[in-house]
Scaffold this motif. Structure first.
Motif, PDB file in Angstrom:
ATOM      1  N   ALA A  30       0.844  -1.190   0.000  1.00  0.00           N
ATOM      2  CA  ALA A  30       0.000   0.000   0.000  1.00  0.00           C
ATOM      3  C   ALA A  30       0.878   1.237   0.000  1.00  0.00           C
ATOM      4  N   VAL A  31       0.524   2.210  -0.849  1.00  0.00           N
ATOM      5  CA  VAL A  31       1.193   3.507  -0.875  1.00  0.00           C
ATOM      6  C   VAL A  31       0.097   4.571  -0.872  1.00  0.00           C
ATOM      7  N   ARG A  32       0.179   5.527   0.053  1.00  0.00           N
ATOM      8  CA  ARG A  32      -0.893   6.517   0.193  1.00  0.00           C
ATOM      9  C   ARG A  32      -0.701   7.689  -0.763  1.00  0.00           C
ATOM     10  N   ASN A  33      -1.589   8.684  -0.631  1.00  0.00           N
ATOM     11  CA  ASN A  33      -1.637   9.760  -1.619  1.00  0.00           C
ATOM     12  C   ASN A  33      -1.617  11.124  -0.924  1.00  0.00           C
ATOM     13  N   PRO A  34      -0.538  11.907  -1.060  1.00  0.00           N
ATOM     14  CA  PRO A  34      -0.463  13.207  -0.392  1.00  0.00           C
ATOM     15  C   PRO A  34      -1.372  14.271  -1.003  1.00  0.00           C
ATOM     16  N   GLU A  35      -1.967  13.989  -2.149  1.00  0.00           N
ATOM     17  CA  GLU A  35      -2.830  14.978  -2.809  1.00  0.00           C
ATOM     18  C   GLU A  35      -4.314  14.772  -2.500  1.00  0.00           C
ATOM     19  N   LEU A  36      -4.630  13.906  -1.546  1.00  0.00           N
ATOM     20  CA  LEU A  36      -6.029  13.682  -1.202  1.00  0.00           C
ATOM     21  C   LEU A  36      -6.678  14.946  -0.658  1.00  0.00           C
ATOM     22  N   GLN A  37      -7.952  15.138  -1.018  1.00  0.00           N
ATOM     23  CA  GLN A  37      -8.747  16.258  -0.526  1.00  0.00           C
ATOM     24  C   GLN A  37      -9.953  15.719   0.235  1.00  0.00           C
ATOM     25  N   PRO A  38     -10.611  16.552   1.039  1.00  0.00           N
ATOM     26  CA  PRO A  38     -11.754  16.068   1.825  1.00  0.00           C
ATOM     27  C   PRO A  38     -12.924  15.630   0.954  1.00  0.00           C
ATOM     28  N   SER A  39     -13.705  14.702   1.494  1.00  0.00           N
ATOM     29  CA  SER A  39     -14.992  14.318   0.898  1.00  0.00           C
ATOM     30  C   SER A  39     -16.098  14.995   1.695  1.00  0.00           C
ATOM     31  N   TYR A  40     -17.161  15.392   1.010  1.00  0.00           N
ATOM     32  CA  TYR A  40     -18.266  16.090   1.681  1.00  0.00           C
ATOM     33  C   TYR A  40     -19.522  15.228   1.643  1.00  0.00           C
ATOM     34  N   ILE A  41     -20.249  15.209   2.762  1.00  0.00           N
ATOM     35  CA  ILE A  41     -21.392  14.319   2.941  1.00  0.00           C
ATOM     36  C   ILE A  41     -22.641  15.133   3.234  1.00  0.00           C
ATOM     37  N   ASN A  42     -23.722  14.836   2.552  1.00  0.00           N
ATOM     38  CA  ASN A  42     -25.054  15.327   2.894  1.00  0.00           C
ATOM     39  C   ASN A  42     -25.904  14.126   3.266  1.00  0.00           C
ATOM     40  N   ALA A  43     -26.468  14.153   4.461  1.00  0.00           N
ATOM     41  CA  ALA A  43     -27.207  12.987   4.957  1.00  0.00           C
ATOM     42  C   ALA A  43     -28.550  13.410   5.536  1.00  0.00           C
ATOM     43  N   VAL A  44     -29.565  12.571   5.316  1.00  0.00           N
ATOM     44  CA  VAL A  44     -30.887  12.783   5.913  1.00  0.00           C
ATOM     45  C   VAL A  44     -31.325  11.492   6.586  1.00  0.00           C
ATOM     46  N   GLU A  45     -32.088  11.623   7.669  1.00  0.00           N
ATOM     47  CA  GLU A  45     -32.635  10.480   8.399  1.00  0.00           C
ATOM     48  C   GLU A  45     -34.102  10.734   8.704  1.00  0.00           C
ATOM     49  N   LEU A  46     -34.873   9.667   8.662  1.00  0.00           N
ATOM     50  CA  LEU A  46     -36.274   9.715   9.062  1.00  0.00           C
ATOM     51  C   LEU A  46     -36.548   8.481   9.896  1.00  0.00           C
ATOM     52  N   TYR A  47     -37.018   8.671  11.143  1.00  0.00           N
ATOM     53  CA  TYR A  47     -37.309   7.484  11.941  1.00  0.00           C
ATOM     54  C   TYR A  47     -38.595   7.629  12.725  1.00  0.00           C
ATOM     55  N   HIS A  48     -39.159   6.472  12.971  1.00  0.00           N
ATOM     56  CA  HIS A  48     -40.448   6.360  13.650  1.00  0.00           C
ATOM     57  C   HIS A  48     -40.295   5.407  14.824  1.00  0.00           C
ATOM     58  N   THR A  49     -40.904   5.751  15.959  1.00  0.00           N
ATOM     59  CA  THR A  49     -40.830   4.927  17.160  1.00  0.00           C
ATOM     60  C   THR A  49     -42.236   4.598  17.652  1.00  0.00           C
ATOM     61  N   TYR A  50     -42.429   3.320  17.971  1.00  0.00           N
ATOM     62  CA  TYR A  50     -43.700   2.845  18.513  1.00  0.00           C
ATOM     63  C   TYR A  50     -43.420   2.126  19.826  1.00  0.00           C
ATOM     64  N   ARG A  51     -44.140   2.497  20.878  1.00  0.00           N
ATOM     65  CA  ARG A  51     -43.958   1.873  22.191  1.00  0.00           C
ATOM     66  C   ARG A  51     -45.322   1.605  22.815  1.00  0.00           C
TER      67      ARG A  51
END
Length: 778
Positions: A546-567
């Protein structure tokens, strides 16, 4: 004789004279839990006059309180207690002593703090609060005396592969924190008996550093009992090799001081075996790996409570780790090579801070500084053919690292339904390493030396708003970060600066007593870790580097969640659906070596955006007083892109993970039976076949309730054997891993308390410690 009517008139007359002469009055009462009808001690009772607190007292252990020397007037009586809804009582034209019996407090059910899975009445095993899943480590039998890797395997949402790599929702971009602070310590250096809970944060608020697709935050216990408390633990594990883990922790609280310390030692030896056959190139490789670890960690802290509203603290940790590994590779039964690795890690952690409650527990200021320094760390690798002494490749790493982080956080409750949080954070990280490669007849990597210098400075600010509107709750925040990254590799510089904004929104609605729904959105990034930016070659096997990469740049994430709870009626069902888009994802690249076509080089590169979505289902059913079952299903679908032999490969894959936790209680005996099953997993080069395992645990209180005995058997049927298949234009491989999964563990713990030990009766000491700079609940 005076008639009874005359006596009554005399009493009324005397009472009237007394009332007329009285100029100050008192208010007394009794605070009671609305459901349990039991007294609520240490409640705060405030008498408010013209929007200012006029008098304030705490209720005693019987729930009683008394306010004295109150002048005639109009007031508002406010009753507050952790875990309960505030009670407001208007008092108009006070002109006599007032007795308020049975003031009922209703237990608080935060619409933002919905419980997904509850434990028993004594142990809350799993719950969800503000976009995070909180797992009570000490409530799970299988975690008693376990290593952190074993604990992570027992936690829903978390996947640990055969190499110990942790991932969540199909991503390995997981950041690990300890008490809300970044860490450079190995998780195995932590003493499990000192861990209170683990937070899985899939939607971090603006308070958190924006780095990482998800966060695992390990919360350590902090004993707050008066007197001397000592807890000891010894764990013995038998697999192919024996392993030992021991710890001793103590705290002493007196007057305004609380001292705590702990020491833990881990000594282990683990075995791993693998078999890979390449049918296209007629290569059979058999791998055996032995890892040894010798970890020692020491911690000492002091808390000083100047008064109910001011706390100073300092905490210091020192840890040492000297792991080593020897891997042997038998290729086509003719060539045998060895890979020997030795590490010497040591680091210091220092955390100092000041916390002040300004006006009520929901109006406070936190100031903290956190320092990590790792002097004289080293790593060496030796690759040999035939015998270990015949070296063909030698690496020597030497270096040091430093991290300093500063936080100022402020929270203000505008009203009973609205509050704001704001703060600033700065962190400064420096890594300085030197690599010397003294290869002998190795055409893939000739001799060279690398001087590696890395620094990353981050200046950040955030703002959060929290509000409730009838059955709706809203939390909205914005974080901004300026990042300056400097990287020097010998005479080459790879610098990168950027400023970004990270919004987050969390909306919740309590539909009725049994149903609630929530939605959240956040934007985050994945920063390349410093070790991913080097050109230092890492040896995997005779056929891969394995050889890494000094030119790597950040990755950007957009995330959404929807959850339902029943008790309802002891049954809980929670369903979470999520979608995640990642731009410029950091992906693994595979290509043949220019010097040797039989050797593959693995590197990293930013690829176009990837999408993933998934479904998580949690159920808990308390069938009766002795049997409770908790079951989880995690399914994740993703489209990933990578480069294999200079060709962009796109794969659509679905993976799933089933877990079943079954807890039994019989008198003073506790049993647990766990089942795990990992379904098919597809990756760019191929796929992994399904596999699973069954674990069993037993726990019992001993030593008159002061100690605990726990016995666990892992992988009873020895079925934890991952198999994989790789198909490319240049290879067709079948592989099988056989880790040391079948083990027997015995753990004994004992807690000593001095005769003078008693619970601290100062509620403010609990409330002032409720949060750290990231809003973590202790």
């Amino acid at each position: 004789m005076i008639s009874k009517y005359g006596i009554n008139l005399l009493i009324i007359f005397l009472f009237s004279i007394n009332t007329y002469a009285q100029t100050t009055f008192s208010i007394e009462g009794l605070i009671v839990d609305q459901e349990k009808k039991t007294p609520v001690e240490l409640s705060t009772i405030s008498l408010i006059l013209k929007d200012k607190i006029f008098k304030k007292v705490n209720s005693d252990k019987e729930g009683k309180f008394l306010l004295k020397e109150i002048e005639k007037g109009n007031y508002v009586l406010k009753v507050q207690s952790p875990g309960y809804i505030d009670l407001l009582i208007p008092i108009n034209d006070l002109s006599a002593n007032l007795v308020l019996n049975n003031l009922l407090l209703e237990e608080k059910i935060e619409s933002l703090d919905e419980v997904i899975i509850e434990g028993s009445s004594n142990d809350k095993l799993i719950e969800r609060k503000n976009g995070k899943v909180i797992v009570r480590v000490d409530a799970d039998i299988m975690n008693k005396g376990a290593s952190m890797i074993d604990i992570m395997e027992n936690i829903p949402l978390v996947d640990v592969d055969e190499n110990g790599t942790i991932s969540m929702r199909g991503s390995t971009d997981v950041r690990v924190y300890i008490n809300g602070k970044p860490t450079q310590r190995s998780l195995d250096q932590l003493s499990p008996v000192n861990i209170s809970k683990v937070e899985l944060i899939t939607s971090p608020s603006a308070k958190w550093d924006a780095d990482g697709s998800s966060i695992i935050n390990v919360i350590m216990k902090k004993n707050r009992e008066r007197g001397l408390n000592i807890n000891g633990n010894f764990t013995y594990t038998q697999g192919i090799f024996s392993k030992y883990r021991s710890s001793l922790s103590a705290n002493y609280t007196v007057d305004k001081f609380s001292f705590n310390s702990s020491i833990s030692h881990n000594k282990s030896k683990n075995y791993f075996e693998g078999r890979t056959e390449d049918f296209l190139n007629n290569i059979l490789q058999i791998t055996e790996n032995i890892n040894r670890a010798d970890d020692l960690s020491f911690n000492f802290g002091v808390d000083y409570f100047l008064n109910d509203n001011n706390q100073f603290f300092v905490n210091y940790n020192r840890s040492f780790s000297s792991p080593e590994a020897i891997s042997s590779f038998d290729v086509n039964t003719t060539t045998r090579s060895f890979h020997e690795t030795d590490y010497d890690y040591n680091n210091h952690n220092l955390n100092v801070g000041y916390k002040k409650i300004l006006d009520g527990e929901n109006h406070f200021l936190d100031i903290e500084a956190y320092f990590v320094w790792s002097p004289n760390e080293s790593e060496s690798e030796k690759i040999s053919e035939g015998t270990i002494g015949n070296n063909t490749l030698l690496y020597d790493y030497n270096g040091s690292g430093n991290l300093a982080q500063f936080n100022i956080d402020y929270q203000k409750e505008i009203s009973s339904k609205h509050s704001i949080d704001l703060g600033v954070q700065s962190s400064f990280q420096d890594i300085d390493q030197f690599l010397e490669n003294t290869s002998i007849n190795n055409p893939t990597f000739p001799d060279f030396a690398l001087d590696y210098k890395f620094s990353r400075d981050i200046i950040a600010g955030y703002f959060n708003y929290n509000g409730t509107f009838d059955k709706w709750s809203l939390s909205a925040g914005l974080r901004t970060e300026y990042v300056k990254r400097d990287l020097g590799l010998n005479n080459e510089n790879f610098d990168y600066d950027y400023t970004q904004f990270y919004p987050s929104v969390f909306v919740s609605n309590t539909i009725n007593d049994t149903n609630s729904i929530s939605f959240n959105y956040n934007r985050r990034l994945v920063r390349p870790q410093h070790w991913q930016l080097t050109t230092i070659p890492k040896y995997f096997s005779p056929t891969s580097f394995a050889v890494r990469n000094p030119e790597l740049q950040p990755s950007y994430i957009n995330a959404v969640e929807l959850y339902h709870t029943y008790r309802k009626n002891g049954f809980t069902l929670s369903t979470t659906a999520y979608f995640k888009n990642m731009n410029d994802r950091i992906s693994h690249i595979q290509r043949p070596s220019d010097a040797n076509s039989d050797i593959y080089i693995f590197t990293l590169e930013n690829i176009e955006s990837d999408n993933s979505y998934g479904l998580e289902v949690y159920t808990r059913w308390k069938i009766n007083n002795w049997y409770t079952t908790t079951n989880t299903i995690d399914a994740n679908n993703a489209v990933i892109r990578t480069i294999i032999d200079s060709e962009i490969i796109e794969r659509d894959f679905t993976s799933y993970y089933l877990r079943s936790y079954n807890r039994f209680k019989w008198k003073k005996h506790n049993f647990q039976l766990n089942f795990r099953y990992k379904g098919n997993a597809v990756f760019p080069q191929g796929k992994r076949n399904p596999y699973g395992k069954v674990d069993f645990g037993y726990s019992k209180r001993i030593f008159n309730g002061n100690g605990n005995l726990a016995v666990q058997v892992y992988d009873i049927f020895n079925t934890y054997n991952p198999e994989y298949e790789i198909r490319t234009d240049n290879a067709y491989r079948l592989g099988k891993f056989e880790p040391e999964s079948r083990r027997l563990r015995i753990s004994i713990s004992y807690n000593f308390k001095s005769n003078k030990t008693k619970n601290i009766k100062r509620k403010k000491r609990n409330s002032i410690e409720r949060r750290d700079v990231n809003g973590v609940q202790f």
